[in-house]
Design a protein around this motif. Structure first.
Motif, PDB file in Angstrom:
ATOM      1  N   MET A   1       0.941  -0.988  -0.015  1.00 58.41           N
ATOM      2  CA  MET A   1      -0.002  -0.107   0.026  1.00 58.41           C
ATOM      3  C   MET A   1       0.684   1.037   0.034  1.00 58.41           C
ATOM      4  SD  MET A   1      -2.926   1.048   2.731  1.00 58.41           S
ATOM      5  CE  MET A   1      -3.511   2.369   2.691  1.00 58.41           C
ATOM      6  N   THR A   2       0.786   1.986  -0.988  1.00 61.38           N
ATOM      7  CA  THR A   2       1.642   3.430  -1.047  1.00 61.38           C
ATOM      8  C   THR A   2       0.603   4.516  -0.303  1.00 61.38           C
ATOM      9  OG1 THR A   2       0.383   3.804  -3.290  1.00 61.38           O
ATOM     10  CG2 THR A   2       2.511   2.728  -2.837  1.00 61.38           C
ATOM     11  N   LEU A   3       1.407   5.563   0.376  1.00 60.99           N
ATOM     12  CA  LEU A   3       0.612   6.612   0.931  1.00 60.99           C
ATOM     13  C   LEU A   3       0.785   7.650  -0.043  1.00 60.99           C
ATOM     14  CD1 LEU A   3       2.174   6.208   4.698  1.00 60.99           C
ATOM     15  CD2 LEU A   3      -0.176   5.634   4.053  1.00 60.99           C
ATOM     16  N   PRO A   4      -0.347   8.401   0.061  1.00 62.77           N
ATOM     17  CA  PRO A   4      -0.141   9.870  -0.918  1.00 62.77           C
ATOM     18  C   PRO A   4       0.908  10.648  -0.495  1.00 62.77           C
ATOM     19  CG  PRO A   4      -2.190   9.728   0.138  1.00 62.77           C
ATOM     20  CD  PRO A   4      -1.342   8.350   0.662  1.00 62.77           C
ATOM     21  N   VAL A   5       1.653  11.283  -1.377  1.00 57.36           N
ATOM     22  CA  VAL A   5       2.522  12.536  -0.865  1.00 57.36           C
ATOM     23  C   VAL A   5       1.889  13.487  -1.059  1.00 57.36           C
ATOM     24  CG1 VAL A   5       4.650  13.341  -1.494  1.00 57.36           C
ATOM     25  CG2 VAL A   5       4.197  10.818  -1.546  1.00 57.36           C
ATOM     26  N   SER A   6       2.002  14.562  -0.154  1.00 55.85           N
ATOM     27  CA  SER A   6       1.640  15.768  -0.143  1.00 55.85           C
ATOM     28  C   SER A   6       2.180  16.646  -1.145  1.00 55.85           C
ATOM     29  CB  SER A   6       1.490  16.420   1.415  1.00 55.85           C
ATOM     30  OG  SER A   6       2.739  16.983   1.584  1.00 55.85           O
ATOM     31  N   ALA A   7       1.416  17.781  -1.657  1.00 53.83           N
ATOM     32  CA  ALA A   7       2.097  18.856  -2.513  1.00 53.83           C
ATOM     33  C   ALA A   7       3.258  19.307  -1.716  1.00 53.83           C
ATOM     34  CB  ALA A   7       0.898  19.772  -3.015  1.00 53.83           C
ATOM     35  N   ALA A   8       3.370  19.722  -0.451  1.00 57.43           N
ATOM     36  CA  ALA A   8       4.067  20.474   0.051  1.00 57.43           C
ATOM     37  C   ALA A   8       5.423  19.752   0.178  1.00 57.43           C
ATOM     38  CB  ALA A   8       3.922  20.767   1.438  1.00 57.43           C
ATOM     39  N   GLY A   9       5.356  18.131   0.382  1.00 55.04           N
ATOM     40  CA  GLY A   9       6.181  17.194   0.399  1.00 55.04           C
ATOM     41  C   GLY A   9       7.009  17.106  -0.985  1.00 55.04           C
ATOM     42  N   ARG A  10       6.398  17.123  -2.044  1.00 60.37           N
ATOM     43  CA  ARG A  10       6.735  17.052  -3.406  1.00 60.37           C
ATOM     44  C   ARG A  10       7.523  18.489  -3.513  1.00 60.37           C
ATOM     45  NH1 ARG A  10       1.926  16.255  -6.511  1.00 60.37           N
ATOM     46  NH2 ARG A  10       0.996  15.438  -4.837  1.00 60.37           N
ATOM     47  N   SER A  11       6.932  19.662  -3.266  1.00 61.10           N
ATOM     48  CA  SER A  11       7.813  20.804  -3.344  1.00 61.10           C
ATOM     49  C   SER A  11       8.952  21.091  -2.671  1.00 61.10           C
ATOM     50  CB  SER A  11       6.798  22.129  -3.045  1.00 61.10           C
ATOM     51  OG  SER A  11       5.626  22.108  -3.604  1.00 61.10           O
ATOM     52  N   GLY A  12       9.037  20.418  -1.484  1.00 59.97           N
ATOM     53  CA  GLY A  12      10.244  20.526  -0.487  1.00 59.97           C
ATOM     54  C   GLY A  12      11.383  19.803  -1.019  1.00 59.97           C
ATOM     55  N   ALA A  13      10.821  18.411  -1.616  1.00 59.98           N
ATOM     56  CA  ALA A  13      11.921  17.689  -2.335  1.00 59.98           C
ATOM     57  C   ALA A  13      12.385  18.367  -3.532  1.00 59.98           C
ATOM     58  CB  ALA A  13      11.334  16.304  -2.680  1.00 59.98           C
ATOM     59  N   ILE A  14      11.571  18.900  -4.218  1.00 61.33           N
ATOM     60  CA  ILE A  14      12.206  19.593  -5.615  1.00 61.33           C
ATOM     61  C   ILE A  14      12.968  20.735  -5.288  1.00 61.33           C
ATOM     62  CG2 ILE A  14      11.383  21.043  -7.442  1.00 61.33           C
ATOM     63  CD1 ILE A  14       8.762  19.385  -7.761  1.00 61.33           C
ATOM     64  N   VAL A  15      12.649  21.439  -4.131  1.00 62.79           N
ATOM     65  CA  VAL A  15      13.693  22.629  -3.914  1.00 62.79           C
ATOM     66  C   VAL A  15      15.042  21.846  -3.343  1.00 62.79           C
ATOM     67  CG1 VAL A  15      13.990  24.379  -2.098  1.00 62.79           C
ATOM     68  CG2 VAL A  15      11.865  24.182  -3.267  1.00 62.79           C
ATOM     69  N   ALA A  16      14.879  20.815  -2.565  1.00 62.65           N
ATOM     70  CA  ALA A  16      16.056  20.272  -1.911  1.00 62.65           C
ATOM     71  C   ALA A  16      16.925  19.784  -3.036  1.00 62.65           C
ATOM     72  CB  ALA A  16      15.870  19.186  -1.088  1.00 62.65           C
ATOM     73  N   ALA A  17      16.314  19.100  -4.150  1.00 59.62           N
ATOM     74  CA  ALA A  17      17.042  18.730  -5.427  1.00 59.62           C
ATOM     75  C   ALA A  17      17.876  19.771  -6.033  1.00 59.62           C
ATOM     76  CB  ALA A  17      16.097  17.660  -6.375  1.00 59.62           C
ATOM     77  N   GLY A  18      16.916  20.762  -6.235  1.00 61.10           N
ATOM     78  CA  GLY A  18      17.673  22.042  -6.988  1.00 61.10           C
ATOM     79  C   GLY A  18      18.570  22.607  -6.187  1.00 61.10           C
ATOM     80  N   ILE A  19      18.798  22.773  -4.976  1.00 59.69           N
ATOM     81  CA  ILE A  19      19.802  23.231  -4.174  1.00 59.69           C
ATOM     82  C   ILE A  19      21.072  22.453  -4.313  1.00 59.69           C
ATOM     83  CG2 ILE A  19      20.607  23.619  -1.811  1.00 59.69           C
ATOM     84  CD1 ILE A  19      17.679  24.653  -1.194  1.00 59.69           C
ATOM     85  N   ALA A  20      20.835  20.921  -4.077  1.00 58.69           N
ATOM     86  CA  ALA A  20      21.901  19.954  -4.364  1.00 58.69           C
ATOM     87  C   ALA A  20      22.703  20.119  -5.772  1.00 58.69           C
ATOM     88  CB  ALA A  20      21.380  18.659  -3.963  1.00 58.69           C
ATOM     89  N   ALA A  21      21.622  20.166  -6.797  1.00 56.33           N
ATOM     90  CA  ALA A  21      21.989  20.315  -8.042  1.00 56.33           C
ATOM     91  C   ALA A  21      22.846  21.418  -8.239  1.00 56.33           C
ATOM     92  CB  ALA A  21      20.991  20.364  -9.048  1.00 56.33           C
ATOM     93  N   ALA A  22      22.467  22.650  -7.843  1.00 55.43           N
ATOM     94  CA  ALA A  22      23.450  23.869  -8.084  1.00 55.43           C
ATOM     95  C   ALA A  22      24.591  23.675  -7.195  1.00 55.43           C
ATOM     96  CB  ALA A  22      22.278  25.198  -7.570  1.00 55.43           C
ATOM     97  N   GLY A  23      24.595  23.352  -6.059  1.00 55.49           N
ATOM     98  CA  GLY A  23      25.943  23.152  -5.477  1.00 55.49           C
ATOM     99  C   GLY A  23      26.836  22.317  -6.070  1.00 55.49           C
ATOM    100  N   THR A  24      26.282  21.127  -6.609  1.00 53.18           N
ATOM    101  CA  THR A  24      27.050  20.232  -7.444  1.00 53.18           C
ATOM    102  C   THR A  24      27.538  20.914  -8.882  1.00 53.18           C
ATOM    103  OG1 THR A  24      25.928  18.245  -6.484  1.00 53.18           O
ATOM    104  CG2 THR A  24      27.101  17.885  -8.521  1.00 53.18           C
ATOM    105  N   LEU A  25      26.651  21.627  -9.544  1.00 52.06           N
ATOM    106  CA  LEU A  25      27.053  22.411 -10.621  1.00 52.06           C
ATOM    107  C   LEU A  25      28.440  23.455 -10.167  1.00 52.06           C
ATOM    108  CD1 LEU A  25      26.955  22.909 -13.566  1.00 52.06           C
ATOM    109  CD2 LEU A  25      25.227  24.702 -12.990  1.00 52.06           C
ATOM    110  N   ALA A  26      27.884  24.245  -9.060  1.00 57.14           N
ATOM    111  CA  ALA A  26      28.912  25.206  -8.857  1.00 57.14           C
ATOM    112  C   ALA A  26      30.437  24.379  -8.621  1.00 57.14           C
ATOM    113  CB  ALA A  26      28.622  26.200  -7.644  1.00 57.14           C
ATOM    114  N   TYR A  27      30.381  23.159  -7.777  1.00 51.70           N
ATOM    115  CA  TYR A  27      31.555  22.615  -7.498  1.00 51.70           C
ATOM    116  C   TYR A  27      32.347  22.189  -8.959  1.00 51.70           C
ATOM    117  CZ  TYR A  27      34.587  19.207  -5.501  1.00 51.70           C
ATOM    118  OH  TYR A  27      35.630  18.218  -5.088  1.00 51.70           O
TER     119      TYR A  27
END
Length: 157
Positions: A1-27
């Protein structure tokens, strides 16, 4: 059984992934850019902030955060040195502003903050008010000022 992911949870994950990608790119860009000369006359966004070049009282952490926002949002048009010669500069009309020019340096912080925040009519500049908080836009402004402070008389309009 899968639990629904809230929109806020998805947005947070997207922002975290963007920050990680930007840091990696800068490095990666910093490691692979042979043109990044820390002793050269101009400031280059592809390299971390050189603490020796900061003016007294400058916050290096805030400045570095502004640099990361610049790399993420501005570098493709305004270029790594802020001279308006980014990868997309020749694909947009009008061409991006030279952030190191005397004309830009003469603008007030309030004017530059407005340019950063709001869409500019007749320009591809979309404004970042919805994407960045006021504090983040001020950090970006501080970094833009730092870029122009590293410019010499070779700046073009």
């Amino acid at each position: 059984m899968t639990l629904p992911v809230s929109a806020a949870g998805r947005s947070g994950a997207i922002v975290a992934a963007g920050i990680a990608a930007a840091g990696t790119l800068a490095y990666v860009v910093t490691l692979l850019n042979p043109a990044a000369d820390m002793n050269g006359p101009a400031t280059d966004a592809s390299a971390p902030i050189d603490l020796a070049r900061l003016h007294a009282g400058a916050d290096p952490v805030s400045m570095e955060q502004g640099r990361v926002y610049y790399v993420q949002l501005c570098l493709s048009c305004h270029g790594s040195r802020g001279d308006g010669r980014g990868e997309w500069a020749y694909r947009v009309t009008p061409r991006p502003a030279n952030l190191t020019s005397p004309k830009t340096r003469a603008r007030s912080d309030a004017q530059l903050f407005e340019f950063i925040s709001e869409p500019q009519p007749g320009s591809p500049m979309i404004g970042w008010k919805k994407q960045l908080s006021e504090s983040q836009r001020r950090q970006l402004l501080t970094y833009v000022r730092h870029l122009s402070a590293g410019a010499g008389s070779e700046s073009r309009h």
